[in-house]
Design a protein around this motif. Structure first.
Motif, mmCIF file in Angstrom:
data_model
loop_
_atom_site.group_PDB
_atom_site.id
_atom_site.type_symbol
_atom_site.label_atom_id
_atom_site.label_comp_id
_atom_site.label_asym_id
_atom_site.label_seq_id
_atom_site.Cartn_x
_atom_site.Cartn_y
_atom_site.Cartn_z
ATOM 1 N N TRP A 143 0.818 -1.212 0.000
ATOM 2 C CA TRP A 143 0.000 0.000 0.000
ATOM 3 C C TRP A 143 0.852 1.263 0.000
ATOM 4 O O TRP A 143 0.459 2.287 -0.566
ATOM 5 N N TRP A 144 2.044 1.233 0.625
ATOM 6 C CA TRP A 144 2.951 2.385 0.505
ATOM 7 C C TRP A 144 3.251 2.657 -0.973
ATOM 8 O O TRP A 144 3.199 3.803 -1.427
ATOM 9 N N SER A 145 3.577 1.603 -1.702
ATOM 10 C CA SER A 145 3.910 1.771 -3.122
ATOM 11 C C SER A 145 2.670 2.131 -3.935
ATOM 12 O O SER A 145 2.709 3.044 -4.778
ATOM 13 N N LEU A 146 1.574 1.428 -3.693
ATOM 14 C CA LEU A 146 0.362 1.655 -4.481
ATOM 15 C C LEU A 146 -0.173 3.065 -4.282
ATOM 16 O O LEU A 146 -0.474 3.778 -5.253
ATOM 17 N N ARG A 147 -0.286 3.495 -3.032
ATOM 18 C CA ARG A 147 -0.789 4.841 -2.754
ATOM 19 C C ARG A 147 0.114 5.898 -3.388
ATOM 20 O O ARG A 147 -0.373 6.869 -3.990
ATOM 21 N N SER A 148 1.430 5.708 -3.278
ATOM 22 C CA SER A 148 2.358 6.705 -3.814
ATOM 23 C C SER A 148 2.302 6.750 -5.335
ATOM 24 O O SER A 148 2.292 7.843 -5.931
ATOM 25 N N LEU A 149 2.264 5.592 -5.987
ATOM 26 C CA LEU A 149 2.176 5.573 -7.449
ATOM 27 C C LEU A 149 0.914 6.266 -7.941
ATOM 28 O O LEU A 149 0.939 7.003 -8.941
ATOM 29 N N LEU A 150 -0.197 6.060 -7.258
ATOM 30 C CA LEU A 150 -1.450 6.663 -7.697
ATOM 31 C C LEU A 150 -1.524 8.160 -7.393
ATOM 32 O O LEU A 150 -2.289 8.881 -8.036
ATOM 33 N N ASN A 151 -0.728 8.632 -6.431
ATOM 34 C CA ASN A 151 -0.863 10.020 -5.984
ATOM 35 C C ASN A 151 0.150 10.991 -6.576
ATOM 36 O O ASN A 151 -0.096 12.198 -6.593
ATOM 37 N N VAL A 152 1.302 10.507 -7.050
ATOM 38 C CA VAL A 152 2.381 11.409 -7.455
ATOM 39 C C VAL A 152 1.909 12.417 -8.497
ATOM 40 O O VAL A 152 2.110 13.633 -8.351
ATOM 41 N N ARG A 153 1.299 11.961 -9.562
ATOM 42 C CA ARG A 153 0.913 12.868 -10.645
ATOM 43 C C ARG A 153 -0.176 13.836 -10.184
ATOM 44 O O ARG A 153 -0.124 15.038 -10.471
ATOM 45 N N TRP A 154 -1.174 13.331 -9.429
ATOM 46 C CA TRP A 154 -2.254 14.192 -8.948
ATOM 47 C C TRP A 154 -1.676 15.288 -8.058
ATOM 48 O O TRP A 154 -2.038 16.459 -8.188
#
Length: 251
Positions: free
Chosen positions: A213-224
């Motif tokens: 979830w650390w990786s998943l949340r970060s991947l989904l949030n960086v661009r936003w």
């Protein structure tokens, strides 16, 4: 005269502080309804609701201070982190609320695949960093028993005074959810405090899922975040979280 301070602001909602009062303005009044309902059902301390209007809700300030902020060392003691873990466990052991919540499913997987492609195509992140974290994130896609989850349990949303939790803020995403998502959100960028949190939370923590979830949340949030005036590249923030996975176990 009290100053008006902007706590957070983007196209969906704005939170302001005026003295000891927090005002949340949301473009979707249904989210405020759901937040108030979740706060009423939560078996942990929450901020007092002072008044409500269709698109605005006012909260009283909580005593103590937040566990910390992303990108900064947490000032809280190990005992405070353990108390936060115990409070989260109390929430997760409570009866399920009415509202369905966030989960890792086929829709999230498709969103993740698309986001990973965009991060590389737009040159925001190197391909090897994205690929490594995409592999780590796969562990989030697993069977789990839904719990009463906060859904956005950032460490700035948990207030403690000494070794006592005085309140938890921002219940707009609360509902059925993955317990490991809450634990991962609370320790995002503060991996060194995970052991303290779990000392209070107790057994049954899935470390692979938390890392996922650390990786998943970060991947989904960086661009936003980058497109809405936030800086995911700041020290200790989302991009550093992704970099920390490059030389760590995948599970």
């Amino acid at each position: 005269m009290d100053e008006v301070k902007v706590v957070v602001a983007h196209s969906e909602r704005v939170t302001l502080r005026v003295g000891d009062v927090f005002l949340k303005v949301d473009g979707d009044p249904a989210r405020l309804d759901a937040e108030a309902e979740a706060m009423a059902a939560a078996p942990v301390p929450t901020a007092p609701i002072l008044w409500r209007q269709p698109s605005v809700i006012a909260f009283g300030a909580l005593p103590g201070r937040a566990l910390g902020r992303l990108g900064e060392p947490s000032p809280a003691s190990p005992a405070a982190w353990a108390a936060a873990g115990a409070a989260v466990r109390t929430l997760h052991d409570a009866p399920l609320p009415k509202r369905p919540g966030r989960r890792a499913d086929s829709l999230v997987r498709a969103e993740l695949e698309s986001e990973c492609e965009l991060l590389v195509a737009k040159g925001l992140l190197p391909a090897d960093l994205v690929a490594r974290n995409r592999a780590v994130a796969e562990a989030a896609f697993r069977p789990f028993t839904p719990v009463f989850a906060h859904g956005d349990l950032q460490l700035s949303h948990v207030f403690t005074d000494g070794d006592r939790v005085t309140g938890v803020l921002d219940w707009s995403e609360a509902g059925h959810g993955d317990p490991m998502f809450d634990l991962a959100t609370l320790t995002l960028g503060h991996e060194e405090r995970l052991a303290d949190l779990l000392a209070g939370y107790g057994p049954a923590a899935d470390l692979a899922a938390i890392r996922a979830w650390w990786s998943l949340r970060s991947l989904l949030n960086v661009r936003w975040l980058a497109e809405h005036g936030f800086d995911p590249f700041a020290p200790g923030c989302e991009v550093d979280v992704l970099r920390s996975r490059m030389h760590s176990p995948a599970s």
